[in-house]
Write a protein that holds these residues in place. Sequence first.
Motif, PDB file in Angstrom:
ATOM      1  N   ASP A  17       0.865  -1.180   0.000  1.00  0.00           N
ATOM      2  CA  ASP A  17       0.000   0.000   0.000  1.00  0.00           C
ATOM      3  C   ASP A  17       0.899   1.227   0.000  1.00  0.00           C
ATOM      4  OD1 ASP A  17      -2.004   1.939   0.447  1.00  0.00           O
ATOM      5  OD2 ASP A  17      -1.802   1.723   2.616  1.00  0.00           O
ATOM      6  N   TYR A  19       1.153   4.992   0.269  1.00  0.00           N
ATOM      7  CA  TYR A  19       0.270   5.990   0.863  1.00  0.00           C
ATOM      8  C   TYR A  19       1.071   7.225   1.270  1.00  0.00           C
ATOM      9  CZ  TYR A  19       2.196   5.232   5.508  1.00  0.00           C
ATOM     10  OH  TYR A  19       3.038   5.189   6.574  1.00  0.00           O
ATOM     11  N   SER A  26      -5.777   7.678   1.251  1.00  0.00           N
ATOM     12  CA  SER A  26      -4.807   6.781   1.890  1.00  0.00           C
ATOM     13  C   SER A  26      -5.220   6.501   3.331  1.00  0.00           C
ATOM     14  CB  SER A  26      -3.403   7.400   1.899  1.00  0.00           C
ATOM     15  OG  SER A  26      -2.877   7.491   0.605  1.00  0.00           O
ATOM     16  N   MET A  29      -7.875   3.975   3.796  1.00  0.00           N
ATOM     17  CA  MET A  29      -7.476   2.585   3.558  1.00  0.00           C
ATOM     18  C   MET A  29      -6.898   1.910   4.799  1.00  0.00           C
ATOM     19  SD  MET A  29      -8.260   1.539   0.565  1.00  0.00           S
ATOM     20  CE  MET A  29      -7.328   0.026   0.588  1.00  0.00           C
ATOM     21  N   HIS A  30      -6.450   2.670   5.801  1.00  0.00           N
ATOM     22  CA  HIS A  30      -5.806   2.065   6.977  1.00  0.00           C
ATOM     23  C   HIS A  30      -6.688   1.010   7.651  1.00  0.00           C
ATOM     24  CE1 HIS A  30      -2.450   4.638   6.383  1.00  0.00           C
ATOM     25  NE2 HIS A  30      -2.940   5.721   6.967  1.00  0.00           N
ATOM     26  N   VAL A  32      -9.216  -0.597   6.404  1.00  0.00           N
ATOM     27  CA  VAL A  32      -9.478  -1.655   5.415  1.00  0.00           C
ATOM     28  C   VAL A  32      -8.313  -2.643   5.412  1.00  0.00           C
ATOM     29  CG1 VAL A  32      -9.732  -2.130   2.929  1.00  0.00           C
ATOM     30  CG2 VAL A  32     -10.946  -0.191   3.968  1.00  0.00           C
ATOM     31  N   LEU A  33      -7.095  -2.111   5.405  1.00  0.00           N
ATOM     32  CA  LEU A  33      -5.920  -2.982   5.369  1.00  0.00           C
ATOM     33  C   LEU A  33      -5.765  -3.780   6.660  1.00  0.00           C
ATOM     34  CD1 LEU A  33      -3.549  -0.568   3.495  1.00  0.00           C
ATOM     35  CD2 LEU A  33      -4.510  -2.693   2.624  1.00  0.00           C
ATOM     36  N   LYS A  48       2.814  -1.408   4.267  1.00  0.00           N
ATOM     37  CA  LYS A  48       2.482  -0.020   3.970  1.00  0.00           C
ATOM     38  C   LYS A  48       3.776   0.734   3.675  1.00  0.00           C
ATOM     39  CE  LYS A  48      -0.742   1.791   6.607  1.00  0.00           C
ATOM     40  NZ  LYS A  48      -1.527   2.157   5.458  1.00  0.00           N
ATOM     41  N   LEU A  69      -2.103   0.379  -4.785  1.00  0.00           N
ATOM     42  CA  LEU A  69      -1.968  -0.958  -4.203  1.00  0.00           C
ATOM     43  C   LEU A  69      -1.359  -1.883  -5.244  1.00  0.00           C
ATOM     44  CD1 LEU A  69      -5.566  -0.965  -2.768  1.00  0.00           C
ATOM     45  CD2 LEU A  69      -3.490  -0.671  -1.432  1.00  0.00           C
ATOM     46  N   GLU A  84      -9.024   3.720  -3.785  1.00  0.00           N
ATOM     47  CA  GLU A  84      -9.509   2.936  -2.646  1.00  0.00           C
ATOM     48  C   GLU A  84     -10.141   1.627  -3.104  1.00  0.00           C
ATOM     49  OE1 GLU A  84     -11.668   5.245   0.417  1.00  0.00           O
ATOM     50  OE2 GLU A  84     -11.266   6.938  -0.921  1.00  0.00           O
ATOM     51  N   GLN A  85      -9.979   0.607  -2.281  1.00  0.00           N
ATOM     52  CA  GLN A  85     -10.591  -0.705  -2.500  1.00  0.00           C
ATOM     53  C   GLN A  85     -11.239  -1.126  -1.191  1.00  0.00           C
ATOM     54  OE1 GLN A  85     -10.432  -2.578  -5.472  1.00  0.00           O
ATOM     55  NE2 GLN A  85      -9.591  -0.705  -6.329  1.00  0.00           N
ATOM     56  N   ASP A  86     -12.249  -1.980  -1.260  1.00  0.00           N
ATOM     57  CA  ASP A  86     -12.834  -2.467  -0.012  1.00  0.00           C
ATOM     58  C   ASP A  86     -12.139  -3.764   0.401  1.00  0.00           C
ATOM     59  OD1 ASP A  86     -14.719  -4.894  -0.717  1.00  0.00           O
ATOM     60  OD2 ASP A  86     -14.986  -3.395  -2.282  1.00  0.00           O
TER      61      ASP A  86
END
Length: 98
Positions: A17, A19, A26, A29-30, A32-33, A48, A69, A84-86
Amino acid sequence: MSKFGELIDISIPVLLDFYADWNEASAAMHPVLRDVAAAMGDKAKIIKIDTDKNQELADALRVKGLPTLMIYKNGEMVWRQSGEQDANTLIGILKDYL
């Protein structure tokens, strides 16, 4: 850069990732990751990389948008996406490379 080679040259998928702390997407996303890491356990590695502190690497990999990503397996990039991704999407993609 040699340390980067050691990070990605493993047999399990490695999700990178890229970021920056000042970038809102970014920051989103924290969590989510964290969820992805919890779901994958030791089957995948999540790393990261702060582009402000690793500008040379970000430039070498042509990281333009944040977050970016990437998934590496055995030292080769197998997937890349900016934005962004889920968590479920990322988990599904990582499972494809197990």
